[in-house]
Design an enzyme around this catalytic site. Structure first.
Site, PDB file in Angstrom:
ATOM      1  N   GLU A 151       0.886  -1.100  -0.061  1.00  0.00           N
ATOM      2  CA  GLU A 151      -0.105   0.088  -0.065  1.00  0.00           C
ATOM      3  C   GLU A 151       0.811   1.270  -0.176  1.00  0.00           C
ATOM      4  O   GLU A 151       1.350   1.829   1.185  1.00  0.00           O
ATOM      5  CB  GLU A 151      -0.887  -0.037   1.217  1.00  0.00           C
ATOM      6  CG  GLU A 151      -1.886   1.217   1.222  1.00  0.00           C
ATOM      7  CD  GLU A 151      -2.822   1.133   2.441  1.00  0.00           C
ATOM      8  OE1 GLU A 151      -2.503   0.468   3.380  1.00  0.00           O
ATOM      9  OE2 GLU A 151      -3.522   2.157   2.633  1.00  0.00           O
ATOM     10  N   LYS A 192      -2.673  -2.018  -2.897  1.00  0.00           N
ATOM     11  CA  LYS A 192      -3.632  -1.187  -2.494  1.00  0.00           C
ATOM     12  C   LYS A 192      -3.305   0.402  -2.902  1.00  0.00           C
ATOM     13  O   LYS A 192      -2.372   0.604  -2.279  1.00  0.00           O
ATOM     14  CB  LYS A 192      -3.818  -1.315  -0.854  1.00  0.00           C
ATOM     15  CG  LYS A 192      -4.908  -0.529  -0.468  1.00  0.00           C
ATOM     16  CD  LYS A 192      -5.232  -1.211   1.174  1.00  0.00           C
ATOM     17  CE  LYS A 192      -6.378  -0.317   1.876  1.00  0.00           C
ATOM     18  NZ  LYS A 192      -6.994  -0.880   3.001  1.00  0.00           N
ATOM     19  N   GLY A 202     -10.097   9.159   2.875  1.00  0.00           N
ATOM     20  CA  GLY A 202     -10.641  10.416   3.361  1.00  0.00           C
ATOM     21  C   GLY A 202     -11.993  10.981   2.527  1.00  0.00           C
ATOM     22  O   GLY A 202     -12.246  12.054   2.777  1.00  0.00           O
ATOM     23  N   SER A 211     -10.957  -1.683  -0.833  1.00  0.00           N
ATOM     24  CA  SER A 211     -10.749  -2.230   0.791  1.00  0.00           C
ATOM     25  C   SER A 211     -10.499  -0.891   1.506  1.00  0.00           C
ATOM     26  O   SER A 211      -9.650  -0.432   1.843  1.00  0.00           O
ATOM     27  CB  SER A 211      -9.304  -2.726   0.672  1.00  0.00           C
ATOM     28  OG  SER A 211      -8.898  -3.088   2.004  1.00  0.00           O
TER      29      SER A 211
HETATM   30  P1  13P Z   1      -9.362   4.224   4.228  1.00  0.00           P
HETATM   31  O1  13P Z   1     -10.293   3.792   3.215  1.00  0.00           O
HETATM   32  O2  13P Z   1      -9.843   5.035   5.634  1.00  0.00           O
HETATM   33  O3  13P Z   1      -8.400   5.264   3.463  1.00  0.00           O
HETATM   34  O4  13P Z   1      -8.243   3.326   4.830  1.00  0.00           O
HETATM   35  C1  13P Z   1      -8.048   2.179   3.984  1.00  0.00           C
HETATM   36  C2  13P Z   1      -6.360   2.097   4.870  1.00  0.00           C
HETATM   37  O5  13P Z   1      -6.424   0.465   4.784  1.00  0.00           O
HETATM   38  C3  13P Z   1      -5.637   2.763   5.060  1.00  0.00           C
HETATM   39  O6  13P Z   1      -4.338   2.199   5.241  1.00  0.00           O
END
Ligand code: 13P
Length: 350
Positions: free
Chosen positions: A175, A217, A261, A287
Site C-alpha cells: 500500500e 492497495k 478520506g 478495501s
Molecule cells: P481508508 O479507506 O480510510 O483510507 O483506509 C484504508 C486503509 O487501509 C488505509 O491504510
C-alpha cells in the site's frame, strides 16, 4: 506449495462483487476516531465496535477478507473463538496489518518512514499459525512534499516485506498511499502516483517478488482535499484508470482501492465510474476503512447497544459498494441510511 496457498487466497479475496474491509486501525488511530465522537477510548469499546462489524450476519456476502490490527487478532470475538477463527468459519479470510506505523526520519523534516522490518520473518510465522492468510504494509506519500529519497527507501522496504510475506505463505497487500490531504491538482497527483508506482514495481522485480501473488492497495487519483479546484468523478475515474493501465503489471494478483478520506458517497461514486472503464486485465475491488466505517461509527457513538440498528447502516453501505463494483452506483441509489456523516474521521497513522 506456498504458491498454491497464495493463489488460493487471492482467488477467494477477489470473489465477484466482494470487497475487503480494512479494520486494522492502530490503537492510536482508532482512539482518535473514538475521541472525535466522544466514545470512551477503552479496549472494551474497541472490541465491542469490531465485534459489531465482524459478527454482522451475512457479512460474507459482501466481504471476502478483513484486515485486522494485532490487538484484535489476539482478541476473542466470542468465548473460545478468535476473530480469525470466526472469519474462517464464515468464509471470510483473516488478514493482518504487519507494519509498525510511521516514524520521522533524520534530515528529512516532515517525512515519514514505515517501521517494522526487524523481526518481521518471525512475526509472519506466528501470524500464519494464528490464521492470517494475507497482510498489509502501508507507506505514505505526500504529493507535494515527499522526496524521491524517502519514497525510494519506503518502496524498498515494501518490496522486502512482500518477499518475506510470500515466503511465509501470506499474500502481501502493498500500500503506497498517495495522500488525499493537500492542495495539489489532479495532474500533480497523477504525476506523483506514476512515479511511486513505477518505482515500486521496479523494486518488486528487483527483489524477485512473485507479482501474481501480490495485491496493490492504492488511492484513487484525486485533486487534494484542500484544493480550490476539485476534480469531478469523470476525470478522477479517467485518470485513475489510466494510471492503473500504465503502471501496474497485467499479471498482478489484483488491485484494491483505499478511500483515503473521501466521503462514503464519493468513494462509491468514484469506484463505480472506475469500474465502468473496465474490464481490466486484473481483478479490482475496494478495501475501505473510513468510507465503510464512518457512518457505522457515528451510529455506534449514539448508542453502542443498538447492534441491530448499527448493522443495518453497515449493510446499507456495503450494498452501495457492491453496486459500485458492478459500475451501477449512482447517488439515486442512496437510501439515506448511510450516506450522511457529520465528519470524515482521522486517517490511519500520520
Ligand atoms: P481508508 O479507506 O480510510 O483510507 O483506509 C484504508 C486503509 O487501509 C488505509 O491504510
Amino acid at each position: 506449495m506456498k504458491s498454491e496457498i497464495l493463489q488460493n487466497t487471492i482467488q477467494k479475496l477477489f470473489a465477484t462483487d466482494k470487497g475487503i474491509l480494512a479494520a486494522d486501525e492502530s490503537v492510536m488511530s482508532i482512539n482518535k476516531r473514538f475521541e472525535a465522537l466522544n466514545i470512551p477510548q477503552t479496549i472494551e469499546n474497541r472490541l465491542a465496535f469490531r465485534k459489531t462489524l465482524i459478527a454482522t450476519p451475512e457479512l460474507h456476502n459482501y466481504i471476502s477478507g478483513v484486515i485486522f490490527h494485532d490487538e484484535t487478532f489476539r482478541q476473542k470475538i466470542e468465548a473460545g473463538k478468535t476473530f480469525a477463527q470466526y472469519c474462517e468459519e464464515n468464509n471470510i479470510i483473516p488478514g493482518i496489518k504487519v507494519d509498525e506505523g510511521l516514524a520521522d526520519f533524520p534530515n528529512f523534516p516532515g517525512e515519514k518512514v514505515t517501521m517494522g522490518i526487524d523481526g518481521l520473518r518471525k512475526r509472519f510465522e506466528e501470524y500464519f499459525t494464528l490464521g492470517a492468510r494475507f497482510c498489509k504494509w502501508r507507506m505514505v506519500v505526500d504529493v507535494k512534499t515527499s522526496t524521491d529519497e524517502i519514497i525510494e527507501l519506503n518502496s524498498r522496504n515494501l518490496a522486502i516485506y512482500a518477499a518475506l510475506a510470500q515466503g511465509a505463505g501470506v499474500v502481501p497487500i502493498i500500500e503506497p498511499e498517495v495522500m488525499y490531504d493537500g492542495d495539489h491538482t489532479l495532474d500533480e497527483c497523477r504525476e506523483k502516483m506514476s512515479f511511486v508506482l513505477t518505482h515500486l514495481f521496479g523494486d518488486l522485480a528487483l527483489y524477485r517478488v512473485d507479482i501474481k501473488n501480490v495485491i496493490l492497495k492504492t488511492a484513487m487519483t484525486l485533486s487534494g482535499k484542500q484544493s480550490l479546484v476539485k476534480a469531478g468523478s469523470d476525470d478522477i475515474a479517467n485518470d485513475t484508470s489510466h494510471i492503473l493501465l500504465s503502471t501496474v503489471p497485467e499479471n498482478i494478483g489484483g488491485v484494491v482501492f483505499l478511500s483515503g478520506g473521501q466521503t462514503p458517497t464519493e468513494a462509491s461514486l468514484n469506484l463505480s465510474k472506475i469500474m465502468q472503464h473496465g474490464p481490466y486485465k486484473f481483478p479490482i475491488t475496494y478495501s475501505y476503512s473510513r468510507a465503510l466505517q464512518d457512518p457505522v461509527l457515528e451510529a455506534f457513538s449514539k448508542n453502542t447497544a443498538d447492534t441491530e440498528g448499527i448493522r443495518k447502516i453497515f449493510i446499507d453501505r456495503l450494498n452501495m459498494n457492491t453496486l459500485a463494483l458492478e459500475g451501477k452506483y449512482t447517488l439515486e441509489n442512496e437510501t439515506g441510511l448511510s450516506s450522511h456523516i457529520d465528519n470524515v474521521t482521522h486517517s490511519q497513522d500520520l
